[in-house]
Scaffold this motif. Structure first.
Motif, PDB file in Angstrom:
ATOM      1  N   VAL A   1     -35.326  -4.223 -62.676  1.00  0.00           N
ATOM      2  CA  VAL A   1     -34.507  -4.416 -61.585  1.00  0.00           C
ATOM      3  C   VAL A   1     -33.101  -4.358 -61.914  1.00  0.00           C
ATOM      4  N   VAL A   2     -32.822  -5.179 -62.902  1.00  0.00           N
ATOM      5  CA  VAL A   2     -31.370  -5.012 -63.301  1.00  0.00           C
ATOM      6  C   VAL A   2     -30.831  -3.587 -63.877  1.00  0.00           C
ATOM      7  N   ALA A   3     -31.598  -3.177 -64.573  1.00  0.00           N
ATOM      8  CA  ALA A   3     -31.283  -1.580 -64.983  1.00  0.00           C
ATOM      9  C   ALA A   3     -31.051  -0.903 -63.996  1.00  0.00           C
ATOM     10  N   SER A   4     -32.049  -0.986 -63.112  1.00  0.00           N
ATOM     11  CA  SER A   4     -31.949   0.038 -61.608  1.00  0.00           C
ATOM     12  C   SER A   4     -30.491  -0.151 -60.869  1.00  0.00           C
ATOM     13  N   VAL A   5     -30.230  -1.456 -60.863  1.00  0.00           N
ATOM     14  CA  VAL A   5     -28.929  -1.714 -60.129  1.00  0.00           C
ATOM     15  C   VAL A   5     -27.951  -1.200 -60.848  1.00  0.00           C
ATOM     16  N   MET A   6     -27.821  -1.398 -62.135  1.00  0.00           N
ATOM     17  CA  MET A   6     -26.579  -1.097 -63.078  1.00  0.00           C
ATOM     18  C   MET A   6     -26.261   0.549 -62.768  1.00  0.00           C
TER      19      MET A   6
ATOM     20  N   GLY B   1     -41.135   0.236 -67.771  1.00  0.00           N
ATOM     21  CA  GLY B   1     -40.687  -0.403 -66.602  1.00  0.00           C
ATOM     22  C   GLY B   1     -39.304   0.037 -66.326  1.00  0.00           C
ATOM     23  N   VAL B   2     -38.378  -0.149 -67.107  1.00  0.00           N
ATOM     24  CA  VAL B   2     -37.132   0.414 -67.358  1.00  0.00           C
ATOM     25  C   VAL B   2     -36.838   2.077 -66.793  1.00  0.00           C
ATOM     26  N   GLY B   3     -37.818   2.764 -67.429  1.00  0.00           N
ATOM     27  CA  GLY B   3     -37.763   4.127 -67.080  1.00  0.00           C
ATOM     28  C   GLY B   3     -38.241   4.454 -65.779  1.00  0.00           C
TER      29      GLY B   3
ATOM     30  N   LEU C   1     -33.039  -2.447 -51.789  1.00  0.00           N
ATOM     31  CA  LEU C   1     -31.746  -2.918 -51.394  1.00  0.00           C
ATOM     32  C   LEU C   1     -30.713  -3.237 -52.224  1.00  0.00           C
ATOM     33  N   ALA C   2     -31.110  -3.659 -53.196  1.00  0.00           N
ATOM     34  CA  ALA C   2     -30.144  -4.004 -54.587  1.00  0.00           C
ATOM     35  C   ALA C   2     -29.627  -2.631 -55.069  1.00  0.00           C
ATOM     36  N   MET C   3     -30.620  -1.512 -55.274  1.00  0.00           N
ATOM     37  CA  MET C   3     -30.237  -0.345 -55.480  1.00  0.00           C
ATOM     38  C   MET C   3     -29.201   0.538 -54.439  1.00  0.00           C
ATOM     39  N   ARG C   4     -29.554   0.446 -53.526  1.00  0.00           N
ATOM     40  CA  ARG C   4     -29.059   1.173 -52.110  1.00  0.00           C
ATOM     41  C   ARG C   4     -27.903   0.813 -51.430  1.00  0.00           C
ATOM     42  N   LEU C   5     -27.710  -0.428 -51.383  1.00  0.00           N
ATOM     43  CA  LEU C   5     -26.457  -1.161 -50.475  1.00  0.00           C
ATOM     44  C   LEU C   5     -25.464  -0.814 -51.132  1.00  0.00           C
TER      45      LEU C   5
ATOM     46  N   GLY D   1     -31.155  -8.952 -51.651  1.00  0.00           N
ATOM     47  CA  GLY D   1     -30.695  -7.601 -51.983  1.00  0.00           C
ATOM     48  C   GLY D   1     -29.443  -7.425 -52.016  1.00  0.00           C
ATOM     49  N   ALA D   2     -28.752  -7.998 -50.965  1.00  0.00           N
ATOM     50  CA  ALA D   2     -27.287  -7.739 -50.856  1.00  0.00           C
ATOM     51  C   ALA D   2     -26.542  -8.317 -51.964  1.00  0.00           C
ATOM     52  N   LEU D   3     -26.922  -9.543 -52.236  1.00  0.00           N
ATOM     53  CA  LEU D   3     -26.283 -10.200 -53.451  1.00  0.00           C
ATOM     54  C   LEU D   3     -26.541  -9.431 -54.498  1.00  0.00           C
ATOM     55  N   GLN D   4     -27.882  -8.769 -54.925  1.00  0.00           N
ATOM     56  CA  GLN D   4     -28.105  -8.212 -56.231  1.00  0.00           C
ATOM     57  C   GLN D   4     -27.305  -7.001 -56.206  1.00  0.00           C
ATOM     58  N   SER D   5     -27.384  -6.421 -55.193  1.00  0.00           N
ATOM     59  CA  SER D   5     -26.557  -5.136 -55.081  1.00  0.00           C
ATOM     60  C   SER D   5     -25.079  -5.269 -55.781  1.00  0.00           C
ATOM     61  N   GLY D   6     -24.354  -6.557 -55.582  1.00  0.00           N
ATOM     62  CA  GLY D   6     -23.273  -6.872 -56.214  1.00  0.00           C
ATOM     63  C   GLY D   6     -23.171  -7.445 -57.377  1.00  0.00           C
ATOM     64  N   GLY D   7     -24.385  -7.469 -57.959  1.00  0.00           N
ATOM     65  CA  GLY D   7     -24.616  -8.295 -59.485  1.00  0.00           C
ATOM     66  C   GLY D   7     -24.751  -9.605 -59.321  1.00  0.00           C
ATOM     67  N   ARG D   8     -24.986 -10.188 -58.195  1.00  0.00           N
ATOM     68  CA  ARG D   8     -24.892 -11.647 -57.960  1.00  0.00           C
ATOM     69  C   ARG D   8     -26.383 -12.137 -58.253  1.00  0.00           C
ATOM     70  N   PHE D   9     -27.044 -11.971 -59.318  1.00  0.00           N
ATOM     71  CA  PHE D   9     -28.444 -12.117 -59.563  1.00  0.00           C
ATOM     72  C   PHE D   9     -28.460 -13.764 -59.875  1.00  0.00           C
TER      73      PHE D   9
END
Length: 424
Positions: A61-66, A137-139, A281-285, A352-360
């Protein structure tokens, strides 16, 4: 961002998450034919592997957001090269921790010698697969972040079939027995890591390279926070199940623990779309403001309300027809679950909105607080008073609190950006 482009790739991600448990069911069906002790040994390994399984999801999940939040294609491809090295390092560390901890865990919670012996014979294969499972999983998540979800889903479907065929061949014709299931898992994990690596490289990604310390630290910190967030509801379920099964708490009856256990199967099915929603949403927002998520709430809440109504209407029939459950404990569970669905939808949009900004960390801290200080106490009080409605408020009240806190934190993200602009 237009609505159609926003949701592109959601259903492949949902399908990938939905089919993942199928592999476990196939494995269990195969090892069950080996006789007494084999299913228990498989379940034992699955329980102690909870930590590395959680890490696989969190790192992905973190890799996809980055990747999704990279400034441009060149930056995105450079980040991917660093992610491969960071993910492999995490996998090696997880494998080392497993080597130190899992053998003792097997002996402590394994039960009979036969079960422990079976699980121990397969443990090495599971441990060896951990780094490759994390890379695979990262891939997959990188492919989703690069809007190549259909390609990722195609591999996931093939992987399930490949694992099933390999496990059957190794368990029976080749005579590996119980360990054969995990030998197949190791081979499939290696194949998954190699295949997803090749797919991502085909998109032009840079070769793996050591990341700078600042990158590695940020990646690891976010992954640990997300792992804790994923783990907290699973620990909550285990603790709640122990309370429901406790004969000393309230007026114990088998029906209450059976209803709760059966309900968790229904929960697994109903909550998978919410998990997919948060990760997608973490990836797309593109922004974690109230203005960014308000349209999503307007679009999705009516659907969640319809699902809640259908569950309220058909819950008792579902219990009797599918789970062979009925009575006050089952009815109260279904009612509370139905009431929680719209609230859970809103809360997961905000996660998802918070994670999209890196606020895990914000999302993880909120979920952990609600589970420990709201859900568990409500469950214990309801069981003590022999009142299902109070016990199952644990499905509604914590998520309501999470939605309120997360809503405020989404607003905080907007205020923080405004303050940054003023400072500039």
């Amino acid at each position: 961002m237009k609505e159609a482009s926003l949701w592109r790739g959601f259903f492949p991600l949902l399908a990938s998450l939905s089919i993942a448990p199928i592999s476990f069911q196939v494995d269990l069906a195969m090892v069950a034919k080996l006789g007494v002790g084999a299913p228990a040994a498989y379940a034992l390994l699955a329980r102690i592997a909870l930590l590395d399984s959680t890490l696989v999801a969190a790192v992905g999940v973190v890799a996809s957001v980055m990747v999704a939040k990279a400034r441009d294609r060149r930056d995105k491809l450079a980040i991917i090269g660093q992610l491969w090295a960071a993910a492999f390092a995490v996998g090696l560390c997880a494998c080392a921790v497993g080597c130190a901890v899992y053998p003792t865990a097997l002996r402590l919670i394994g039960g009979t010698r036969e079960v422990v012996a079976l699980a121990s014979a397969a443990l090495g294969w599971h441990l060896a697969a951990i780094p490759f499972r994390i890379l695979s999983g990262v891939g997959l998540f990188i492919l989703f972040a690069m809007e190549r979800g259909r390609l990722a889903l195609s591999w996931k479907l093939f992987e399930v079939a490949l694992k099933a065929i390999g496990a059957y061949a190794l368990i029976y014709p080749f005579g590996f027995g119980f360990a054969g299931c995990f030998v197949a898992g190791f081979a499939t994990s290696v194949a998954g890591a190699a295949t997803t690596f090749g797919m991502v490289c085909a998109e032009g990604a840079a070769a793996p390279r050591l990341p700078p310390w600042s990158f590695a630290r940020a990646f690891l910190a976010d992954a640990m926070w997300e792992a804790s967030r994923i783990l907290s509801p699973q620990l909550l379920v285990l603790a709640s199940l122990a309370l429901f099964a406790a004969p000393w708490l309230g007026r114990f009856e088998p029906e209450r623990v059976d209803s709760y256990a059966a309900g968790q199967i229904l929960v697994l099915f109903l909550f998978t779309p919410f998990t997919a929603l948060t990760r997608f949403l973490a990836m797309r927002l593109t922004g974690s403001t109230r203005e960014a998520i308000a349209p999503l709430l307007r679009q999705g809440l009516p659907i969640a309300l319809v699902a809640a109504a259908l569950l309220l209407i058909g819950g008792d029939w579902l219990g009797a027809a599918i789970y062979q459950r009925e009575g006050r404990w089952w009815s109260a569970f279904v009612e509370a679950l139905a009431l929680s669905l719209p609230i859970r939808y809103a809360a997961n949009v905000m996660r998802g909105a918070l994670q999209s900004g890196g606020r895990f960390a914000d999302a993880a801290a909120t979920d952990g607080f609600a589970a420990a200080f709201v859900a568990l106490p409500l469950t214990a009080i309801g069981l003590h008073l022999d009142t299902p409605a109070i016990a199952y408020l644990a499905l509604v009240a914590p998520e309501t609190l999470c939605a309120a806190i997360l809503w405020n934190r989404v607003a905080d993200a907007r205020a923080a950006r405004a303050q940054t602009v003023l400072q500039l």
